[in-house]
Design a protein around this motif. Sequence first.
Motif, PDB file in Angstrom:
ATOM      1  N   ASP A 112      68.737  76.728  56.057  1.00 34.57           N
ATOM      2  CA  ASP A 112      69.621  77.314  56.964  1.00 34.57           C
ATOM      3  C   ASP A 112      71.269  76.839  56.038  1.00 34.57           C
ATOM      4  O   ASP A 112      71.093  76.922  55.435  1.00 34.57           O
TER       5      ASP A 112
ATOM      6  N   HIS B  12      65.193  79.769  54.200  1.00 35.25           N
ATOM      7  CA  HIS B  12      66.331  80.638  55.123  1.00 35.25           C
ATOM      8  C   HIS B  12      67.607  80.005  55.634  1.00 35.25           C
ATOM      9  O   HIS B  12      68.121  78.853  55.283  1.00 35.25           O
TER      10      HIS B  12
ATOM     11  N   HIS C 217      65.948  83.795  64.151  1.00 28.21           N
ATOM     12  CA  HIS C 217      66.005  82.428  64.680  1.00 28.21           C
ATOM     13  C   HIS C 217      65.215  82.179  66.452  1.00 28.21           C
ATOM     14  O   HIS C 217      65.579  83.094  67.032  1.00 28.21           O
TER      15      HIS C 217
ATOM     16  N   HIS D 194      72.387  81.153  55.512  1.00 30.19           N
ATOM     17  CA  HIS D 194      73.161  81.881  55.586  1.00 30.19           C
ATOM     18  C   HIS D 194      74.553  81.895  54.376  1.00 30.19           C
ATOM     19  O   HIS D 194      75.167  81.533  54.461  1.00 30.19           O
TER      20      HIS D 194
HETATM   21 ZN   LIG Z   1      69.954  80.290  60.907  1.00 31.12          ZN
END
Ligand SMILES: [Zn+2]
Length: 448
Positions: A313, A69, A225, A71
């Motif tokens: 993340d 995961h 999420h 971004h």
């Molecule tokens: Zn995230």
Amino acid sequence: LNPCAWPERWRIEGALILAAAGGEPFRGAIEIAGGRIVALGPALPPAGEGVARFSRPGALVLPGFVQGHVHLCQTLLRGLAEDLPLERWLRERIWPLEAAHDPESLRASARLGLAEALLQGATTLLDMGTVRHTEVIAAEAVASGARVRIGKALMDAGDGVPAALLEEPGRALREALDLDRRWSGAAEGRIGVLLAPRFTLSVSAGLWREIAAAARERRLAVHTHASETTAENEACRRLHGGRPIEMLERWGVLAGPTILVHAVHLTAEEIELLARRPAAVVHCPGSNAKLGSGIADLAAMDRAGIPLALGSDGAACNDALSVPAEMRLAAQLQSLRQGPGLLGARRILAMATGGGARALGLEGEIGALAPGKRADLIVYDEVELAWEEEADIASRLVYASAGLRPREVYVDGRPLVLEGRLVRADLAAIRAAAARARARLLARAGWR
Ligand SMILES: [Zn+2]
């Protein structure tokens, strides 16, 4: 050797090979042809004609890491949202900054994030995209050579969301499906698309139902999420009438493959429900620790049989995009939460490799070194990691590899990192472009 003219058939000989997280390493050879592993073992027959041979005593070969995961759009936002809990972190910093992206800043952000992930051994990444211009990230994913699963972040509701991140639901879903039409299967199948609704609080009930229907019809996984904080659980109950997992079940999302990120605050019943559904969880301990969200009950989810992956993340809440750093923290936090030993190093390493592949629905292709699988592999300097004969390799990788970098990284049998350096790009140039793009992004956001 010229990485641009890399041989189609090649093998590494004399290396220590850890073929799967749960197995024992052996000294031997691994042979690659056409991007796939064709043979490996302690004593392969002599190489055929036209097979390039690399003698590599002192090398440790293992499956590439699955970065479950990220971004990539937030790589430029590193250090710009410090010391805040999730809700304020999103509203005051991340959403306004993400809304200020243009294609150029997004390109620089994705390029830097992909470079950092590759240099730290991630061969597969799952990215949440962003609301606008996600196709720019997809194009960068192709150029990087990495294996990437990506979705356009879907947002059509929510408190304090900037207008630029709020879309009309029909248009949002259409764009997400366009991304699938254009990019699924790109780069010889290295790129795949899924649906990425951000979380229950930023998507309306109507859009959630349409997402569930579209996922079923187009056979797409959903990446979202869920239950990151107790405040989110409570806000979801007030807004939708149930907790996130309960609502995803009610909307029909959990009927199909779902990759849930965080799952920090689940009840025993929710864990049981997820175990009965085609759902996987990506654990992001570094992000959860920095934002003070809590420590997920990884051992309970593992016991229930839920496929588990590890993720960093975004760079704004981690700040490193390093799977080894997440392995170490995951193991240590579970020891703190429930005493050492419930999840050994091999289970944690599995989450970063084969288990992570299963969580992403890619276990047939990657996650272990075996004939027929894609040749996504990484090479460490054995002595750097474990200088003594009897070292437990899984334990070393989990507890002692965060400061090390693989010497080589291959995806589909092609080198992306050699001698610790990117093959296809220049890190210094990527960083310089990122710095320029970030200054312009901050100006657009009114920060400067
Ligand atoms: Zn995230």
